[in-house]
Write a protein that holds these residues in place. Structure first.
Motif, PDB file in Angstrom:
ATOM      1  N   ILE A  24       0.842  -1.205   0.000  1.00  0.00           N
ATOM      2  CA  ILE A  24       0.000   0.000   0.000  1.00  0.00           C
ATOM      3  C   ILE A  24       0.872   1.248   0.000  1.00  0.00           C
ATOM      4  O   ILE A  24       0.618   2.198  -0.736  1.00  0.00           O
ATOM      5  N   PHE A  25       1.923   1.245   0.805  1.00  0.00           N
ATOM      6  CA  PHE A  25       2.808   2.407   0.860  1.00  0.00           C
ATOM      7  C   PHE A  25       3.668   2.517  -0.395  1.00  0.00           C
ATOM      8  O   PHE A  25       3.958   3.616  -0.847  1.00  0.00           O
ATOM      9  N   GLN A  26       4.070   1.404  -0.955  1.00  0.00           N
ATOM     10  CA  GLN A  26       4.943   1.433  -2.129  1.00  0.00           C
ATOM     11  C   GLN A  26       4.202   1.788  -3.412  1.00  0.00           C
ATOM     12  O   GLN A  26       4.752   2.456  -4.274  1.00  0.00           O
ATOM     13  N   LYS A  27       2.960   1.331  -3.536  1.00  0.00           N
ATOM     14  CA  LYS A  27       2.243   1.503  -4.804  1.00  0.00           C
ATOM     15  C   LYS A  27       1.095   2.496  -4.744  1.00  0.00           C
ATOM     16  O   LYS A  27       0.538   2.847  -5.775  1.00  0.00           O
ATOM     17  N   GLY A  28       0.756   2.953  -3.555  1.00  0.00           N
ATOM     18  CA  GLY A  28      -0.380   3.859  -3.408  1.00  0.00           C
ATOM     19  C   GLY A  28      -0.080   5.265  -3.888  1.00  0.00           C
ATOM     20  O   GLY A  28       1.078   5.676  -4.002  1.00  0.00           O
ATOM     21  N   THR A  29      -1.128   6.006  -4.163  1.00  0.00           N
ATOM     22  CA  THR A  29      -0.974   7.391  -4.610  1.00  0.00           C
ATOM     23  C   THR A  29      -0.853   8.340  -3.423  1.00  0.00           C
ATOM     24  O   THR A  29      -0.327   9.432  -3.568  1.00  0.00           O
ATOM     25  N   GLN A  30      -1.348   7.927  -2.269  1.00  0.00           N
ATOM     26  CA  GLN A  30      -1.285   8.758  -1.067  1.00  0.00           C
ATOM     27  C   GLN A  30       0.000   8.427  -0.315  1.00  0.00           C
ATOM     28  O   GLN A  30       0.220   7.292   0.091  1.00  0.00           O
ATOM     29  N   ARG A  31       0.858   9.409  -0.142  1.00  0.00           N
ATOM     30  CA  ARG A  31       2.172   9.174   0.465  1.00  0.00           C
ATOM     31  C   ARG A  31       2.131   9.175   1.995  1.00  0.00           C
ATOM     32  O   ARG A  31       2.854   8.444   2.636  1.00  0.00           O
ATOM     33  N   HIS A  32       1.319  10.026   2.587  1.00  0.00           N
ATOM     34  CA  HIS A  32       1.213  10.143   4.042  1.00  0.00           C
ATOM     35  C   HIS A  32      -0.122   9.553   4.468  1.00  0.00           C
ATOM     36  O   HIS A  32      -1.167  10.064   4.085  1.00  0.00           O
ATOM     37  N   MET A  33      -0.084   8.490   5.269  1.00  0.00           N
ATOM     38  CA  MET A  33      -1.314   7.776   5.610  1.00  0.00           C
ATOM     39  C   MET A  33      -1.418   7.504   7.106  1.00  0.00           C
ATOM     40  O   MET A  33      -0.427   7.158   7.748  1.00  0.00           O
ATOM     41  N   THR A  34      -2.632   7.635   7.632  1.00  0.00           N
ATOM     42  CA  THR A  34      -2.921   7.230   9.006  1.00  0.00           C
ATOM     43  C   THR A  34      -3.230   5.732   8.995  1.00  0.00           C
ATOM     44  O   THR A  34      -3.420   5.126   7.937  1.00  0.00           O
ATOM     45  N   ALA A  35      -3.313   5.153  10.181  1.00  0.00           N
ATOM     46  CA  ALA A  35      -3.697   3.743  10.284  1.00  0.00           C
ATOM     47  C   ALA A  35      -5.085   3.530   9.670  1.00  0.00           C
ATOM     48  O   ALA A  35      -5.325   2.528   8.992  1.00  0.00           O
ATOM     49  N   GLU A  36      -5.966   4.500   9.883  1.00  0.00           N
ATOM     50  CA  GLU A  36      -7.321   4.389   9.337  1.00  0.00           C
ATOM     51  C   GLU A  36      -7.312   4.438   7.808  1.00  0.00           C
ATOM     52  O   GLU A  36      -8.089   3.746   7.158  1.00  0.00           O
ATOM     53  N   ASP A  37      -6.424   5.255   7.229  1.00  0.00           N
ATOM     54  CA  ASP A  37      -6.292   5.306   5.768  1.00  0.00           C
ATOM     55  C   ASP A  37      -5.861   3.945   5.228  1.00  0.00           C
ATOM     56  O   ASP A  37      -6.405   3.450   4.235  1.00  0.00           O
ATOM     57  N   VAL A  38      -4.876   3.340   5.874  1.00  0.00           N
ATOM     58  CA  VAL A  38      -4.378   2.021   5.451  1.00  0.00           C
ATOM     59  C   VAL A  38      -5.491   0.993   5.579  1.00  0.00           C
ATOM     60  O   VAL A  38      -5.724   0.192   4.664  1.00  0.00           O
ATOM     61  N   PHE A  39      -6.207   1.032   6.692  1.00  0.00           N
ATOM     62  CA  PHE A  39      -7.299   0.086   6.922  1.00  0.00           C
ATOM     63  C   PHE A  39      -8.382   0.240   5.849  1.00  0.00           C
ATOM     64  O   PHE A  39      -8.910  -0.749   5.338  1.00  0.00           O
ATOM     65  N   ARG A  40      -8.700   1.490   5.483  1.00  0.00           N
ATOM     66  CA  ARG A  40      -9.698   1.749   4.445  1.00  0.00           C
ATOM     67  C   ARG A  40      -9.292   1.122   3.113  1.00  0.00           C
ATOM     68  O   ARG A  40     -10.109   0.513   2.423  1.00  0.00           O
ATOM     69  N   VAL A  41      -8.021   1.246   2.751  1.00  0.00           N
ATOM     70  CA  VAL A  41      -7.528   0.644   1.499  1.00  0.00           C
ATOM     71  C   VAL A  41      -7.650  -0.874   1.571  1.00  0.00           C
ATOM     72  O   VAL A  41      -8.061  -1.524   0.602  1.00  0.00           O
ATOM     73  N   LEU A  42      -7.304  -1.440   2.712  1.00  0.00           N
ATOM     74  CA  LEU A  42      -7.424  -2.889   2.884  1.00  0.00           C
ATOM     75  C   LEU A  42      -8.873  -3.348   2.761  1.00  0.00           C
ATOM     76  O   LEU A  42      -9.154  -4.377   2.150  1.00  0.00           O
ATOM     77  N   LEU A  43      -9.800  -2.574   3.320  1.00  0.00           N
ATOM     78  CA  LEU A  43     -11.218  -2.906   3.200  1.00  0.00           C
ATOM     79  C   LEU A  43     -11.676  -2.846   1.751  1.00  0.00           C
ATOM     80  O   LEU A  43     -12.429  -3.718   1.286  1.00  0.00           O
ATOM     81  N   GLU A  44     -11.225  -1.813   1.027  1.00  0.00           N
ATOM     82  CA  GLU A  44     -11.589  -1.683  -0.392  1.00  0.00           C
ATOM     83  C   GLU A  44     -11.069  -2.862  -1.200  1.00  0.00           C
ATOM     84  O   GLU A  44     -11.701  -3.279  -2.178  1.00  0.00           O
ATOM     85  N   ASP A  45      -9.921  -3.406  -0.804  1.00  0.00           N
ATOM     86  CA  ASP A  45      -9.337  -4.566  -1.485  1.00  0.00           C
ATOM     87  C   ASP A  45      -9.891  -5.886  -0.953  1.00  0.00           C
ATOM     88  O   ASP A  45      -9.427  -6.953  -1.352  1.00  0.00           O
ATOM     89  N   ARG A  46     -10.839  -5.789  -0.047  1.00  0.00           N
ATOM     90  CA  ARG A  46     -11.465  -6.955   0.578  1.00  0.00           C
ATOM     91  C   ARG A  46     -10.444  -7.855   1.292  1.00  0.00           C
ATOM     92  O   ARG A  46     -10.568  -9.077   1.316  1.00  0.00           O
ATOM     93  N   SER A  47      -9.436  -7.214   1.873  1.00  0.00           N
ATOM     94  CA  SER A  47      -8.429  -7.949   2.640  1.00  0.00           C
ATOM     95  C   SER A  47      -8.951  -8.205   4.042  1.00  0.00           C
ATOM     96  O   SER A  47      -9.613  -7.365   4.631  1.00  0.00           O
ATOM     97  N   ASP A  48      -8.631  -9.357   4.561  1.00  0.00           N
ATOM     98  CA  ASP A  48      -9.094  -9.743   5.895  1.00  0.00           C
ATOM     99  C   ASP A  48      -8.022  -9.383   6.927  1.00  0.00           C
ATOM    100  O   ASP A  48      -7.403 -10.252   7.529  1.00  0.00           O
TER     101      ASP A  48
END
Length: 146
Positions: A24-48
């Motif tokens: 997520i940090f290497q390939k994402g467009t958002q460079r500065h992320m909170t834990a909630e931002d990371v969690f949101r991306v994981l949810l969008e990717d349907r990651s458990d």
């Protein structure tokens, strides 16, 4: 170097949650992320991967110097990849957008000030908080447009 090798070189096992969060940090467009931002991306990717796991992995990555943590105006910890290059931050008070910058004159001036006060800088973090002056800032929420 692959993500698996990168994790192993820091002493961390290459678990699926760690690999996904690193990606997520290497390939994402958002460079500065909170834990909630990371969690949101994981949810969008349907990651458990749960939020507690995200917090734990971010802390491990910070301790392993994979990520750097900052605290901006929101009070929340914000993480970014630690790429080994020093930079400072300009934070928009209107939308929260963070711009990175490096200015050699500012760096020299900080060292000069420290020296005159009897200090040698070991590390520092400079964050400037400002209002965007762009009339049509695409990042500003609609209700705060000037």
């Amino acid at each position: 170097m692959t993500n698996i090798d990168e994790l192993k070189s820091t002493g961390l096992k290459a678990t699926l949650p760690r690999l996904k969060i690193l990606e997520i940090f290497q390939k994402g467009t958002q460079r500065h992320m909170t834990a909630e931002d990371v969690f949101r991306v994981l949810l969008e990717d349907r990651s458990d991967v749960g939020l507690a796991t995200v917090y734990r992995v971010l802390t491990q990555f910070e301790q392993a110097s994979i990520l750097s943590r900052s605290h901006f105006e929101s009070g929340k910890a914000v993480y970014e990849l630690n790429e080994g290059q020093h930079h400072d931050h300009l934070v928009c008070l209107d939308c929260g957008r963070v711009e990175e910058f490096y200015d050699a004159e500012i760096e020299k001036r900080q060292h000069a000030v420290a020296k005159t006060k009897g200090f040698t800088i070991a590390d520092h973090a400079l964050s400037l908080y400002a209002h965007c002056t762009k009339d049509q800032c695409p990042n500003r929420p609609i209700n705060t447009r000037r």
